[in-house]
Design a protein around this motif. Structure first.
Motif, PDB file in Angstrom:
ATOM      1  N   ASP A 110      16.874 -29.986  12.414  1.00 39.86           N
ATOM      2  CA  ASP A 110      16.330 -29.359  11.209  1.00 39.86           C
ATOM      3  C   ASP A 110      15.512 -28.106  11.516  1.00 39.86           C
ATOM      4  O   ASP A 110      15.032 -27.437  10.599  1.00 39.86           O
ATOM      5  CB  ASP A 110      15.460 -30.375  10.453  1.00 39.86           C
ATOM      6  N   TYR A 111      15.358 -27.791  12.804  1.00 41.59           N
ATOM      7  CA  TYR A 111      14.571 -26.614  13.175  1.00 41.59           C
ATOM      8  C   TYR A 111      15.206 -25.331  12.640  1.00 41.59           C
ATOM      9  O   TYR A 111      14.509 -24.362  12.326  1.00 41.59           O
ATOM     10  CB  TYR A 111      14.421 -26.531  14.694  1.00 41.59           C
ATOM     11  N   GLY A 112      16.532 -25.328  12.534  1.00 44.46           N
ATOM     12  CA  GLY A 112      17.206 -24.159  11.976  1.00 44.46           C
ATOM     13  C   GLY A 112      16.823 -23.931  10.526  1.00 44.46           C
ATOM     14  O   GLY A 112      16.635 -22.789  10.085  1.00 44.46           O
ATOM     15  N   CYS A 113      16.697 -25.027   9.761  1.00 43.78           N
ATOM     16  CA  CYS A 113      16.274 -24.922   8.359  1.00 43.78           C
ATOM     17  C   CYS A 113      14.830 -24.432   8.266  1.00 43.78           C
ATOM     18  O   CYS A 113      14.483 -23.652   7.372  1.00 43.78           O
ATOM     19  CB  CYS A 113      16.421 -26.277   7.671  1.00 43.78           C
ATOM     20  N   TYR A 114      14.008 -24.900   9.201  1.00 41.47           N
ATOM     21  CA  TYR A 114      12.609 -24.462   9.249  1.00 41.47           C
ATOM     22  C   TYR A 114      12.530 -22.950   9.455  1.00 41.47           C
ATOM     23  O   TYR A 114      11.806 -22.241   8.738  1.00 41.47           O
ATOM     24  CB  TYR A 114      11.896 -25.211  10.372  1.00 41.47           C
ATOM     25  N   LEU A 115      13.302 -22.448  10.405  1.00 38.34           N
ATOM     26  CA  LEU A 115      13.298 -21.012  10.664  1.00 38.34           C
ATOM     27  C   LEU A 115      13.851 -20.242   9.469  1.00 38.34           C
ATOM     28  O   LEU A 115      13.329 -19.182   9.105  1.00 38.34           O
ATOM     29  CB  LEU A 115      14.119 -20.704  11.918  1.00 38.34           C
ATOM     30  N   ALA A 116      14.908 -20.776   8.842  1.00 38.58           N
ATOM     31  CA  ALA A 116      15.490 -20.106   7.676  1.00 38.58           C
ATOM     32  C   ALA A 116      14.476 -20.024   6.535  1.00 38.58           C
ATOM     33  O   ALA A 116      14.403 -19.009   5.825  1.00 38.58           O
ATOM     34  CB  ALA A 116      16.740 -20.854   7.222  1.00 38.58           C
ATOM     35  N   TYR A 117      13.686 -21.083   6.370  1.00 37.23           N
ATOM     36  CA  TYR A 117      12.643 -21.076   5.337  1.00 37.23           C
ATOM     37  C   TYR A 117      11.614 -19.984   5.619  1.00 37.23           C
ATOM     38  O   TYR A 117      11.264 -19.186   4.735  1.00 37.23           O
ATOM     39  CB  TYR A 117      11.966 -22.444   5.270  1.00 37.23           C
ATOM     40  N   LEU A 118      11.121 -19.932   6.866  1.00 37.74           N
ATOM     41  CA  LEU A 118      10.130 -18.916   7.216  1.00 37.74           C
ATOM     42  C   LEU A 118      10.697 -17.507   7.058  1.00 37.74           C
ATOM     43  O   LEU A 118      10.011 -16.605   6.554  1.00 37.74           O
ATOM     44  CB  LEU A 118       9.660 -19.120   8.659  1.00 37.74           C
ATOM     45  N   ALA A 119      11.948 -17.318   7.481  1.00 36.96           N
ATOM     46  CA  ALA A 119      12.565 -15.994   7.385  1.00 36.96           C
ATOM     47  C   ALA A 119      12.704 -15.561   5.931  1.00 36.96           C
ATOM     48  O   ALA A 119      12.462 -14.395   5.583  1.00 36.96           O
ATOM     49  CB  ALA A 119      13.931 -16.008   8.070  1.00 36.96           C
ATOM     50  N   GLY A 120      13.089 -16.507   5.060  1.00 35.02           N
ATOM     51  CA  GLY A 120      13.222 -16.188   3.647  1.00 35.02           C
ATOM     52  C   GLY A 120      11.891 -15.837   3.005  1.00 35.02           C
ATOM     53  O   GLY A 120      11.789 -14.883   2.216  1.00 35.02           O
ATOM     54  N   ILE A 125       2.287 -22.347   9.116  1.00 36.97           N
ATOM     55  CA  ILE A 125       3.084 -23.517   8.728  1.00 36.97           C
ATOM     56  C   ILE A 125       3.965 -23.899   9.916  1.00 36.97           C
ATOM     57  O   ILE A 125       5.006 -23.286  10.156  1.00 36.97           O
ATOM     58  CB  ILE A 125       3.961 -23.212   7.493  1.00 36.97           C
ATOM     59  N   ASP A 126       3.530 -24.871  10.683  1.00 40.24           N
ATOM     60  CA  ASP A 126       4.326 -25.281  11.832  1.00 40.24           C
ATOM     61  C   ASP A 126       5.430 -26.242  11.392  1.00 40.24           C
ATOM     62  O   ASP A 126       5.566 -26.583  10.213  1.00 40.24           O
ATOM     63  CB  ASP A 126       3.447 -25.903  12.920  1.00 40.24           C
ATOM     64  N   TYR A 127       6.229 -26.674  12.352  1.00 38.21           N
ATOM     65  CA  TYR A 127       7.401 -27.495  12.031  1.00 38.21           C
ATOM     66  C   TYR A 127       7.011 -28.828  11.393  1.00 38.21           C
ATOM     67  O   TYR A 127       7.645 -29.279  10.435  1.00 38.21           O
ATOM     68  CB  TYR A 127       8.224 -27.728  13.295  1.00 38.21           C
ATOM     69  N   LYS A 128       5.948 -29.450  11.894  1.00 39.12           N
ATOM     70  CA  LYS A 128       5.521 -30.728  11.326  1.00 39.12           C
ATOM     71  C   LYS A 128       5.074 -30.562   9.878  1.00 39.12           C
ATOM     72  O   LYS A 128       5.372 -31.398   9.018  1.00 39.12           O
ATOM     73  CB  LYS A 128       4.396 -31.322  12.175  1.00 39.12           C
ATOM     74  N   THR A 129       4.358 -29.475   9.610  1.00 38.88           N
ATOM     75  CA  THR A 129       3.922 -29.206   8.237  1.00 38.88           C
ATOM     76  C   THR A 129       5.121 -28.964   7.335  1.00 38.88           C
ATOM     77  O   THR A 129       5.181 -29.446   6.196  1.00 38.88           O
ATOM     78  CB  THR A 129       2.990 -27.986   8.208  1.00 38.88           C
ATOM     79  N   TYR A 130       6.097 -28.209   7.851  1.00 36.02           N
ATOM     80  CA  TYR A 130       7.326 -27.946   7.090  1.00 36.02           C
ATOM     81  C   TYR A 130       8.021 -29.257   6.726  1.00 36.02           C
ATOM     82  O   TYR A 130       8.464 -29.444   5.589  1.00 36.02           O
ATOM     83  CB  TYR A 130       8.248 -27.052   7.915  1.00 36.02           C
ATOM     84  N   LYS A 131       8.116 -30.178   7.679  1.00 34.72           N
ATOM     85  CA  LYS A 131       8.788 -31.455   7.415  1.00 34.72           C
ATOM     86  C   LYS A 131       8.055 -32.248   6.334  1.00 34.72           C
ATOM     87  O   LYS A 131       8.681 -32.854   5.457  1.00 34.72           O
ATOM     88  CB  LYS A 131       8.887 -32.274   8.703  1.00 34.72           C
ATOM     89  N   LYS A 132       6.728 -32.232   6.386  1.00 41.50           N
ATOM     90  CA  LYS A 132       5.949 -32.945   5.370  1.00 41.50           C
ATOM     91  C   LYS A 132       6.150 -32.316   3.998  1.00 41.50           C
ATOM     92  O   LYS A 132       6.280 -33.020   2.986  1.00 41.50           O
ATOM     93  CB  LYS A 132       4.468 -32.933   5.744  1.00 41.50           C
ATOM     94  N   MET A 133       6.179 -30.979   3.964  1.00 42.00           N
ATOM     95  CA  MET A 133       6.409 -30.276   2.702  1.00 42.00           C
ATOM     96  C   MET A 133       7.788 -30.616   2.147  1.00 42.00           C
ATOM     97  O   MET A 133       7.958 -30.839   0.945  1.00 42.00           O
ATOM     98  CB  MET A 133       6.278 -28.769   2.915  1.00 42.00           C
ATOM     99  N   LYS A 134       8.763 -30.677   3.035  1.00 42.00           N
ATOM    100  CA  LYS A 134      10.127 -30.974   2.606  1.00 42.00           C
ATOM    101  C   LYS A 134      10.246 -32.410   2.116  1.00 42.00           C
ATOM    102  O   LYS A 134      10.901 -32.688   1.105  1.00 42.00           O
ATOM    103  CB  LYS A 134      11.092 -30.732   3.768  1.00 42.00           C
ATOM    104  N   CYS A 188       8.294 -30.358  -1.787  1.00 42.84           N
ATOM    105  CA  CYS A 188       7.662 -29.082  -2.118  1.00 42.84           C
ATOM    106  C   CYS A 188       8.613 -27.921  -1.856  1.00 42.84           C
ATOM    107  O   CYS A 188       8.368 -26.800  -2.285  1.00 42.84           O
ATOM    108  CB  CYS A 188       6.391 -28.882  -1.283  1.00 42.84           C
ATOM    109  N   LEU A 189       9.690 -28.209  -1.106  1.00 47.52           N
ATOM    110  CA  LEU A 189      10.645 -27.165  -0.767  1.00 47.52           C
ATOM    111  C   LEU A 189      11.999 -27.510  -1.345  1.00 47.52           C
ATOM    112  O   LEU A 189      12.370 -28.682  -1.448  1.00 47.52           O
ATOM    113  CB  LEU A 189      10.782 -27.035   0.760  1.00 47.52           C
ATOM    114  N   GLU A 190      12.742 -26.481  -1.686  1.00 48.51           N
ATOM    115  CA  GLU A 190      14.108 -26.694  -2.129  1.00 48.51           C
ATOM    116  C   GLU A 190      14.988 -26.915  -0.920  1.00 48.51           C
ATOM    117  O   GLU A 190      14.778 -26.334   0.131  1.00 48.51           O
ATOM    118  CB  GLU A 190      14.619 -25.469  -2.906  1.00 48.51           C
ATOM    119  N   ASN A 191      16.000 -27.764  -1.032  1.00 46.40           N
ATOM    120  CA  ASN A 191      16.931 -28.007   0.067  1.00 46.40           C
ATOM    121  C   ASN A 191      17.853 -26.817   0.234  1.00 46.40           C
ATOM    122  O   ASN A 191      18.189 -26.155  -0.705  1.00 46.40           O
ATOM    123  CB  ASN A 191      17.763 -29.268  -0.202  1.00 46.40           C
TER     124      ASN A 191
END
Length: 211
Positions: A162-172, A195-204, A208-211
């Motif tokens: 899921d790290y790729g999705c994390y990076l895509a979120y930050l890039a967007g 917003i580190d990866y762990k925070t991103y996962k909790k948000m997802k 709080c985030l769209e898929n």
């Protein structure tokens, strides 16, 4: 006892220079549409061919076994009379004398890699982990590829799929702030980077985030 300070650094640098392994820089190269010759179509050659085909290269094969099944990849009949301007030549045979002939023939015409001979190569393929737009690569400069493979496996465990999705979120999100005034842009980008990866996962997980 280990030598101290600059003397130890000097020793290490000269030790590696003696092996010729400090003269390369890590880069990423676009091979899409570029002609790449794979010499030798055994297990290693197949992996190399698949790698370059995946990246969109125009792959050609030369193998001493002319009748070899090449899965539709075009073959070269006589590698020494072929006038194709190859971008890269990757040598994967276990015939060292033949490999040296290939290197001598192409060394001033293309980027050449000999799979098991770093001293004859002007580039190496690095072990890499990809997660979307994230690429993490490691190389031992041909010194001990097995160590590079082990580190790659450790990186695969560290960087989850899921790290790729994390990076895509930050890039967007980053694109939204690039046109702001400099001070505000820096403030928003610093907030985003926090917003580190762990925070991103909790948000997802909390939607709080769209898929």
């Amino acid at each position: 006892m280990k030598p101290q300070g600059s003397r130890w650094s000097f020793f290490c640098q000269n030790c590696f220079r003696a092996t010729g392994r400090l003269d390369m820089i890590p880069i990423m190269i676009d091979v899409k549409g570029k002609p790449v010759l794979i010499v030798g179509y055994g297990a290693v050659g197949r992996r190399k061919a698949e790698l370059f085909l995946t990246e969109g290269a125009q792959v050609y094969l030369y193998d001493l076994q002319a009748s070899l099944e090449t899965s539709g990849i075009p073959t070269v009949e006589d590698v020494f009379s072929d006038d194709t301007a190859y971008f890269m030549v990757v040598v994967c045979t276990d015939d060292r004398d033949f490999n040296h002939r290939i290197v001598d023939h192409f060394k001033n015409k293309a980027l050449v890699n000999v799979a098991d001979s770093p001293e004859d190569s002007c580039f190496h393929n690095m072990a890499s982990v990809r997660r979307g737009e994230l690429t993490v690569a490691v190389s031992t400069n041909g010194g001990y590829p097995g160590v590079g493979k082990r580190i790659k496996n450790e990186l695969e465990n560290f960087f989850e799929e899921d790290y790729g999705c994390y990076l895509a979120y930050l890039a967007g999100e980053r694109k939204k702030y690039l046109s702001l005034e400099e001070a505000e842009k820096k403030r928003q980008l610093d907030r985003l980077l926090a917003i580190d990866y762990k925070t991103y996962k909790k948000m997802k997980e909390s939607q709080c985030l769209e898929n």
